[in-house]
Design an enzyme around this catalytic site. Structure first.
Site, mmCIF file in Angstrom:
data_model
loop_
_atom_site.group_PDB
_atom_site.id
_atom_site.type_symbol
_atom_site.label_atom_id
_atom_site.label_comp_id
_atom_site.label_asym_id
_atom_site.label_seq_id
_atom_site.Cartn_x
_atom_site.Cartn_y
_atom_site.Cartn_z
ATOM 1 N N HIS A 58 0.836 -1.203 0.000
ATOM 2 C CA HIS A 58 0.000 0.000 0.000
ATOM 3 C C HIS A 58 0.872 1.254 0.000
ATOM 4 O O HIS A 58 0.678 2.164 -0.821
ATOM 5 C CB HIS A 58 -0.906 -0.038 1.242
ATOM 6 C CG HIS A 58 -1.753 1.177 1.436
ATOM 7 N ND1 HIS A 58 -3.125 1.152 1.321
ATOM 8 C CD2 HIS A 58 -1.431 2.473 1.751
ATOM 9 C CE1 HIS A 58 -3.611 2.367 1.543
ATOM 10 N NE2 HIS A 58 -2.599 3.183 1.821
ATOM 11 N N GLU A 59 1.840 1.286 0.901
ATOM 12 C CA GLU A 59 2.699 2.464 1.003
ATOM 13 C C GLU A 59 3.657 2.559 -0.181
ATOM 14 O O GLU A 59 3.982 3.654 -0.640
ATOM 15 C CB GLU A 59 3.476 2.439 2.324
ATOM 16 C CG GLU A 59 2.598 2.395 3.568
ATOM 17 C CD GLU A 59 1.587 3.531 3.629
ATOM 18 O OE1 GLU A 59 1.830 4.582 3.007
ATOM 19 O OE2 GLU A 59 0.549 3.363 4.298
ATOM 20 N N HIS A 62 1.879 4.284 -3.019
ATOM 21 C CA HIS A 62 1.905 5.743 -2.854
ATOM 22 C C HIS A 62 3.256 6.304 -3.311
ATOM 23 O O HIS A 62 3.315 7.271 -4.079
ATOM 24 C CB HIS A 62 1.698 6.123 -1.385
ATOM 25 C CG HIS A 62 0.288 6.021 -0.903
ATOM 26 N ND1 HIS A 62 -0.774 6.595 -1.564
ATOM 27 C CD2 HIS A 62 -0.239 5.436 0.210
ATOM 28 C CE1 HIS A 62 -1.887 6.359 -0.892
ATOM 29 N NE2 HIS A 62 -1.595 5.660 0.181
#
Length: 265
Positions: A58-59, A62
């Site tokens: 997820h990170e 980003h």
């Protein structure tokens, strides 16, 4: 989009992430084969490790999207290595999400990577950077639920099926919570570039408390019921029944027993 370069060491996958992925693989194998003496322990380790892997991805989504959007600083900060120890708020991003999974079986989103927004040009790029993380949870949920909606459960051991169902629940809750247009969450980050300056200035002070506000609302029984009804509806659409997610959570919490789930074994 503007491409950016980074040193090879900035992109090298961290041994920490490799170790977490290895735990996921080994405990997943133990859950599938029934090799573990206590299946619940294997399920607990498998789901927890897989959940941390999804948080890292997820990170990473980003950071990688920000890199191609113009923020070349993400490489030097270690965000492209998938190392959770490099996150800005490791406690909020890893420890608390795992604690919330154990306590309540809910996927807690957490802010981790710091994007230098001043380097990003264009509202669409800002929105895409914010959306990239929860879209990763959506993809992870589709992978976890694939055996269910593809009707390919023949030969899948019960414990592994329940573990996948519970892991899918975590991904769906994380995606939905993240996409809420609440300051401090990714959903607000998607729409923020399109808001007027005055609106953004008025809303900005709420950002540090956005997640707390959401979870305070979830303590209200009526709001909680609506939220989990929505989660169950999504999971049913993906072929997962409520008993599967319930028993998956009970199996995950191996230190307690449930007669209903035990009777279904």
């Amino acid at each position: 989009m503007t491409t950016a370069t980074a040193r090879p060491s900035d992109r090298r996958i961290s041994p920490v992430f490799v170790g977490i992925a290895a735990v996921t693989a080994v405990t997943g194998w133990a859950t599938w084969t029934g090799f573990a003496e206590q299946p619940g322990v294997a399920v607990f380790l498998f789901v927890t490790a897989a959940w941390i892997v999804s948080l890292c991805l997820h990170e990473y989504a980003h950071a990688r999207t920000a890199l191609h959007g113009g923020d070349v600083s993400v490489g030097a900060k270690g965000y492209l290595t998938l190392n959770p120890l490099k996150y800005t708020h490791a406690l909020l991003s890893i420890v608390l999400p795992v604690v919330f999974v154990i306590m309540g079986g809910i996927g807690l989103p957490g802010g981790a990577v710091f994007i230098e927004r001043g380097r990003i040009r264009g509202r669409w790029r800002h929105s895409l950077i914010s959306a990239a993380g929860p879209l990763t949870n959506v993809l992870f949920a589709l992978v976890c639920t694939a055996p269910f909606w593809l009707d390919a459960l023949d030969g899948v051991p019960r414990d592994f099926r329940l573990a996948l169902a519970f892991l899918a629940l975590l991904q769906v809750t994380a995606a939905i919570l993240n996409f809420l247009p609440v300051p401090g969450l990714d959903g607000y980050g998607v729409i923020e570039p399109w808001l007027s300056y005055n609106v953004r200035r008025q809303v900005e002070p709420l950002a540090p408390f956005g997640l707390l506000i959401v979870f305070a609302l979830l303590w209200i029984p009526s709001v909680n019921a609506v939220f989990f009804d929505a989660i169950d509806a999504v999971l049913r659409g993906l072929g997962i029944s409520e008993p599967d997610t319930y028993c998956g959570f009970e199996l995950y919490r191996f230190w307690q027993t449930d007669e209903y789930c035990s009777a279904g074994s």
